[in-house]
Design an enzyme around this catalytic site. Sequence first.
Site, PDB file in Angstrom:
ATOM      1  N   MET A 158     -27.334 -24.015  -9.551  1.00  0.00           N
ATOM      2  CA  MET A 158     -27.982 -24.773  -8.459  1.00  0.00           C
ATOM      3  C   MET A 158     -29.389 -23.917  -8.433  1.00  0.00           C
ATOM      4  SD  MET A 158     -27.133 -28.551  -7.403  1.00  0.00           S
ATOM      5  CE  MET A 158     -27.439 -28.257  -5.903  1.00  0.00           C
ATOM      6  N   HIS A 177     -20.397 -17.784  -7.326  1.00  0.00           N
ATOM      7  CA  HIS A 177     -21.073 -17.758  -8.654  1.00  0.00           C
ATOM      8  C   HIS A 177     -20.775 -16.453  -9.254  1.00  0.00           C
ATOM      9  CE1 HIS A 177     -24.329 -20.053  -6.366  1.00  0.00           C
ATOM     10  NE2 HIS A 177     -24.035 -21.481  -7.076  1.00  0.00           N
ATOM     11  N   GLY A 198     -16.363 -23.807  -8.841  1.00  0.00           N
ATOM     12  CA  GLY A 198     -15.246 -22.967  -8.015  1.00  0.00           C
ATOM     13  C   GLY A 198     -15.217 -23.672  -7.005  1.00  0.00           C
ATOM     14  N   GLU A 199     -13.936 -23.737  -5.935  1.00  0.00           N
ATOM     15  CA  GLU A 199     -12.535 -24.430  -5.164  1.00  0.00           C
ATOM     16  C   GLU A 199     -13.437 -24.514  -3.854  1.00  0.00           C
ATOM     17  OE1 GLU A 199      -9.037 -22.874  -4.965  1.00  0.00           O
ATOM     18  OE2 GLU A 199      -8.198 -23.762  -7.043  1.00  0.00           O
ATOM     19  N   LEU A 238     -27.867 -17.796  -6.408  1.00  0.00           N
ATOM     20  CA  LEU A 238     -26.645 -17.251  -6.520  1.00  0.00           C
ATOM     21  C   LEU A 238     -25.906 -16.712  -5.272  1.00  0.00           C
ATOM     22  CD1 LEU A 238     -27.726 -16.542 -10.425  1.00  0.00           C
ATOM     23  CD2 LEU A 238     -26.260 -18.878  -9.533  1.00  0.00           C
TER      24      LEU A 238
HETATM   25  O1  PAF Z   1     -22.172 -26.543  -7.485  1.00  0.00           O
HETATM   26  C1  PAF Z   1     -23.304 -26.958  -8.084  1.00  0.00           C
HETATM   27  O2  PAF Z   1     -23.840 -26.103  -7.734  1.00  0.00           O
HETATM   28  C2  PAF Z   1     -23.884 -28.675  -8.842  1.00  0.00           C
HETATM   29  O3  PAF Z   1     -22.909 -29.504  -8.296  1.00  0.00           O
HETATM   30  C3  PAF Z   1     -23.598 -28.231 -10.489  1.00  0.00           C
HETATM   31  C4  PAF Z   1     -22.350 -28.270 -10.783  1.00  0.00           C
HETATM   32  C5  PAF Z   1     -24.842 -27.100 -10.821  1.00  0.00           C
HETATM   33  C6  PAF Z   1     -23.547 -29.712 -10.681  1.00  0.00           C
HETATM   34  O4  PAF Z   1     -25.611 -29.457 -10.727  1.00  0.00           O
END
Ligand code: PAF
Length: 257
Positions: free
Chosen positions: A28, A35, A145-146, A31
């Site tokens: 989303m 990420h 990610g965990e 970053l």
């Molecule tokens: O973890 C996230 O950033 C969100 O939940 C995802 C997996 C991109 C779905 O919108």
Amino acid sequence: MRIIKTVREYLNGRDGINKGSTGFVPTMGALHRGHQSLIESSTSDCDATVVSIYVNPTQFNSANDLGNYPDTLDQDINLLESLGVDFLFLPSYDDIYPDRYRYTIEESEFSRQLCGSHREGHFTGVMTVVMKLLNIVRPTAAYFGEKDFQQFQLIREMVEAFFMDVKIVPCPTVRETDGLALSSRNLNLDAGSRKKAPLIHELMANDVTDGQISEQLGEAGFDVDYVETHSGRRYVAATIGNDNKQVRLIDNVAVGG
Ligand code: PAF
């Protein structure tokens, strides 16, 4: 890096994108190094890497939380380029939800526990958008990610339940040096809350009960949603902040050997 802004453009170009193995990192935006580690796993495993940035409104159960979600698109694009990402998918709401969210993916057990019991409909929004993104991108592998362990588990099980041909790859939580798990929401922490935030991780790895952790977080000024242990993993969600900005933090660690 090629930026693709519509589903149509993605579908029309997909044969050229998915030539060998394709790794996918849905995000989303806003970053951070968490990420970055997902993207680095994808670029080292796969021939091509696709990242999506889409702030999915159906997984937010508060307009305030959605409105406050950080947006750092220019910085994100620079980072993705420096990491050697091949494609950035940047769809709009109309593109992702031509059905106006009439069709959804629901899980009836685990999605109602932990975060699901405090954020009604959250995981239905997450699973629905991830299903749509996986169907558009059709990657060989997708990276999660965990830090969002419940999300990772639900997506892995969704993929199994629907016989989807994609490998779901978990990546370890990335932390600040003081233990705070990286999250886009950390950008919204005021100085006082940022100082207190690492307490979550500090307490949760201790050999004490969930109840004791909850009590100590409460005493430190957190509004605790839950501290719970399931199948050898302790999960915490708690909100910190002032009247202007509240930030909900989640974390989890493996416990008990
Ligand atoms: O973890 C996230 O950033 C969100 O939940 C995802 C997996 C991109 C779905 O919108």
